[in-house]
Scaffold this motif. Structure first.
Motif, short mmCIF file in Angstrom:
data_model
loop_
_atom_site.label_atom_id
_atom_site.label_comp_id
_atom_site.label_asym_id
_atom_site.label_seq_id
_atom_site.Cartn_x
_atom_site.Cartn_y
_atom_site.Cartn_z
N LEU A 75 66.38 48.94 87.27
CA LEU A 75 65.16 49.05 88.06
C LEU A 75 64.80 47.72 88.72
CD1 LEU A 75 62.66 50.75 88.91
CD2 LEU A 75 61.53 49.89 86.83
N SER A 76 64.89 46.61 87.96
CA SER A 76 64.41 45.31 88.45
C SER A 76 65.48 44.49 89.14
CB SER A 76 63.84 44.50 87.27
OG SER A 76 62.79 45.19 86.65
N GLY A 77 66.77 44.82 88.93
CA GLY A 77 67.85 44.07 89.57
C GLY A 77 68.24 42.85 88.77
N GLY A 78 69.15 42.07 89.32
CA GLY A 78 69.75 40.96 88.58
C GLY A 78 69.19 39.58 88.86
N PHE A 79 68.22 39.45 89.78
CA PHE A 79 67.61 38.14 89.99
C PHE A 79 66.85 37.75 88.73
CE2 PHE A 79 68.02 39.55 94.46
CZ PHE A 79 68.71 38.46 94.97
N PRO A 80 67.16 36.61 88.11
CA PRO A 80 66.59 36.30 86.79
C PRO A 80 65.07 36.29 86.74
CG PRO A 80 68.44 34.85 87.27
CD PRO A 80 68.18 35.62 88.53
N GLU A 81 64.40 35.68 87.71
CA GLU A 81 62.95 35.50 87.59
C GLU A 81 62.19 36.83 87.56
OE1 GLU A 81 59.58 32.39 89.24
OE2 GLU A 81 61.48 32.60 90.32
N PRO A 82 62.38 37.73 88.51
CA PRO A 82 61.65 39.01 88.41
C PRO A 82 62.14 39.89 87.26
CG PRO A 82 63.15 39.05 90.28
CD PRO A 82 63.15 37.65 89.77
N THR A 83 63.43 39.84 86.98
CA THR A 83 63.98 40.71 85.93
C THR A 83 63.43 40.36 84.55
OG1 THR A 83 66.02 41.03 87.18
CG2 THR A 83 66.12 41.49 84.83
N LEU A 84 63.24 39.08 84.29
CA LEU A 84 62.78 38.64 82.97
C LEU A 84 61.26 38.68 82.84
CD1 LEU A 84 65.27 35.67 82.50
CD2 LEU A 84 65.39 37.94 81.46
N SER A 85 60.59 39.06 83.92
CA SER A 85 59.13 39.17 83.89
C SER A 85 58.71 40.60 83.56
CB SER A 85 58.54 38.78 85.26
OG SER A 85 57.16 39.10 85.33
N ASN A 86 57.66 40.72 82.77
CA ASN A 86 57.12 42.05 82.44
C ASN A 86 56.00 42.45 83.39
OD1 ASN A 86 58.65 42.83 80.13
ND2 ASN A 86 57.55 41.30 78.93
N ASP A 87 55.73 41.60 84.37
CA ASP A 87 54.60 41.81 85.27
C ASP A 87 55.09 42.48 86.56
OD1 ASP A 87 52.49 41.58 87.09
OD2 ASP A 87 51.81 39.67 86.27
N ALA A 88 54.79 43.76 86.73
CA ALA A 88 55.26 44.52 87.90
C ALA A 88 54.67 43.95 89.19
CB ALA A 88 54.89 45.99 87.75
N HIS A 89 53.43 43.48 89.13
CA HIS A 89 52.80 42.91 90.33
C HIS A 89 53.52 41.62 90.74
CE1 HIS A 89 49.82 42.08 93.35
NE2 HIS A 89 49.46 40.94 92.77
N PHE A 90 53.88 40.80 89.74
CA PHE A 90 54.63 39.58 90.05
C PHE A 90 55.98 39.92 90.66
CE2 PHE A 90 58.09 36.77 88.68
CZ PHE A 90 57.73 35.61 89.36
N GLN A 91 56.66 40.93 90.13
CA GLN A 91 57.96 41.33 90.68
C GLN A 91 57.83 41.73 92.15
OE1 GLN A 91 59.28 44.43 88.05
NE2 GLN A 91 59.88 43.02 86.42
N TYR A 92 56.78 42.49 92.46
CA TYR A 92 56.55 42.91 93.84
C TYR A 92 56.34 41.69 94.74
CZ TYR A 92 54.38 45.13 97.89
OH TYR A 92 54.09 45.53 99.17
N LEU A 93 55.50 40.76 94.30
CA LEU A 93 55.22 39.56 95.10
C LEU A 93 56.48 38.69 95.23
CD1 LEU A 93 51.71 38.54 93.71
CD2 LEU A 93 52.23 39.67 95.89
N TRP A 94 57.31 38.68 94.18
CA TRP A 94 58.53 37.86 94.21
C TRP A 94 59.47 38.37 95.30
CZ3 TRP A 94 63.75 37.99 94.03
CH2 TRP A 94 64.42 36.80 93.73
N PHE A 95 59.71 39.68 95.34
CA PHE A 95 60.61 40.22 96.36
C PHE A 95 60.01 40.08 97.76
CE2 PHE A 95 62.63 42.51 92.76
CZ PHE A 95 63.94 42.13 93.01
N GLU A 96 58.71 40.20 97.88
CA GLU A 96 58.05 39.98 99.17
C GLU A 96 58.30 38.56 99.66
OE1 GLU A 96 53.74 41.28 100.69
OE2 GLU A 96 53.66 39.62 99.26
N SER A 97 58.14 37.58 98.76
CA SER A 97 58.40 36.18 99.11
C SER A 97 59.87 35.94 99.41
CB SER A 97 57.93 35.28 97.97
OG SER A 97 58.26 33.94 98.21
#
Length: 390
Positions: free
Chosen positions: A149-171
């Motif tokens: 679901l989250s993919g292999g990029f370490p920072e979003p994948t290792l985060s439990n925060d869905a909102h952070f993951q969304y902002l990370w991919f946006e950035s």
């Protein structure tokens, strides 16, 4: 949180053999973290330069003097695509003092986009690709579903925060479309680049039709081909080539198209959780993209990878080859009760492979559904293929 990477020992081995080692991969995939984590294991003192920082960029305004002053150190040049004019100078400095482990180059693009010809550092450099986190690296921290679901990029994948993951991919996409692609020489608007990526996301797992993309984007087919080349060379998409050597049938000869990271794929399709993906038309192709990336990450040094499809319906998702000879056929299914199909059986007959698999999400133990096909999970498949002898 730092996750140890399987590429670590290979990097150390290459540094004992080559004057320069290049670690290439998508931006934010973990190249800098990996290089820094290995510094204590290098045989030389290291000097790290981030070429995105003006203060570090200024240090190589006179590169020959700088490299000469630090000739006994291992110099790590990060974001090397920002300074491609360094490559011919590196060649001269290496030839003046040719010892292993002098340079580590970190970059987010394939060498041909870095204007680094095969002759520039031929025999002086070893290229390695760092992919996103794979199932073996991620297993202690995230389960298979979350990695998919989250993919292999370490920072979003290792985060439990869905909102952070969304902002990370946006950035991530903002930096990629507005800075990275123009820097590498593709002069198109960020809006057009993003639109093309969204179209590719919807077409993931399908055979590429450049003319259809060109018509939808109101561009020439040659321009679309150039865009795809840039996306491929920045490790964002995969063009999975067909296998057609020594097969006397009418074959599909265009590549299949994938967004490589399934986290990025799901962001582009606005898929935010597992329930969303289970009800989405992309489900099967997303699972296929995930499995293909795992196999490419873990077995790329052992096998060639292709797909196979004929005009009369024979098909398999992945053909693994040794010396261009098919040795493994793989069908990828998102189901708990797979069945062998006529199209897969015909592909096996065409390619004469003895090792044939259907990979499903979960499997207690591998089992055969006929004399030629084994059902298994991706973990079981990797374990079995790593033991194969040809």
């Amino acid at each position: 949180m730092y996750v140890p990477r399987l590429l670590s020992q290979t990097i150390l081995n290459r540094l004992d053999l080559f004057p320069a080692v290049a670690i290439l991969g998508a931006r934010q995939v973990g190249k800098t973290t990996l290089a820094k984590s290995l510094r204590d294991q290098f045989s030389r003192e290291t000097f790290y330069l981030d070429l995105e920082l003006d203060s570090d960029l200024n240090k190589v305004d006179h590169p020959e003097f700088f490299f000469e002053q630090n000739r006994e150190k291992c110099i790590i040049l990060d974001e090397v695509q920002r300074k491609p004019e360094l490559f011919p100078i590196l060649r001269g400095m290496i030839d003046k003092y040719r010892v292993p482990g002098r340079f580590i180059l970190l970059g987010s693009a394939h060498p041909h986009l870095l204007k680094l010809s095969s002759e520039t550092l031929a025999g002086r450099i070893s290229y390695l690709e760092l992919t996103g986190l794979n199932i073996l690296e991620a297993a202690p921290h995230v389960d298979q579903e979350r990695l998919w679901l989250s993919g292999g990029f370490p920072e979003p994948t290792l985060s439990n925060d869905a909102h952070f993951q969304y902002l990370w991919f946006e950035s991530f996409l903002k930096a990629f479309t507005e800075r990275d692609i123009p820097l590498l020489g593709l002069s198109l608007s960020p809006q057009l680049i993003l639109r093309c990526l969204r179209m590719i996301a919807h077409s993931t797992g399908q055979v590429l039709n450049r003319d259809s993309f060109a018509k939808s984007l109101d561009l020439r087919s040659s321009t679309v081909a150039r865009i795809f080349d840039y996306f491929t060379s920045t490790y964002i998409i995969r063009q999975h080539e067909p296998y057609f050597a020594n097969v006397k049938k009418r074959l599909v000869k265009s590549p299949k198209l994938y967004i490589r990271d399934t986290g990025l794929l799901h962001y582009l399709l606005e898929i935010k959780d597992m329930n969303s993906i289970l009800g989405h038309p992309i489900l099967g192709h997303s699972w296929e993209a995930f499995i293909l990336e795992q196999i490419s990450s873990l077995l790329k040094n052992e096998f060639g990878s292709y797909y196979y499809r004929t005009q009369d319906g024979a098909e398999c998702d992945i053909v693994l080859t040794k010396s261009d000879v098919p040795v493994v056929c793989v069908e990828i299914k998102f189901t708990s009760a797979p069945k062998n199909t006529k199209s897969f059986s015909t592909a096996i007959q065409d390619l004469h492979t003895r090792n044939n698999y259907i990979i499903i999400p979960h499997c207690t133990a591998p089992y055969q559904i006929d004399n030629h096909v084994t059902v298994c999970s991706i973990h079981q498949f990797i374990a079995e293929t790593q033991k194969m002898q040809f």
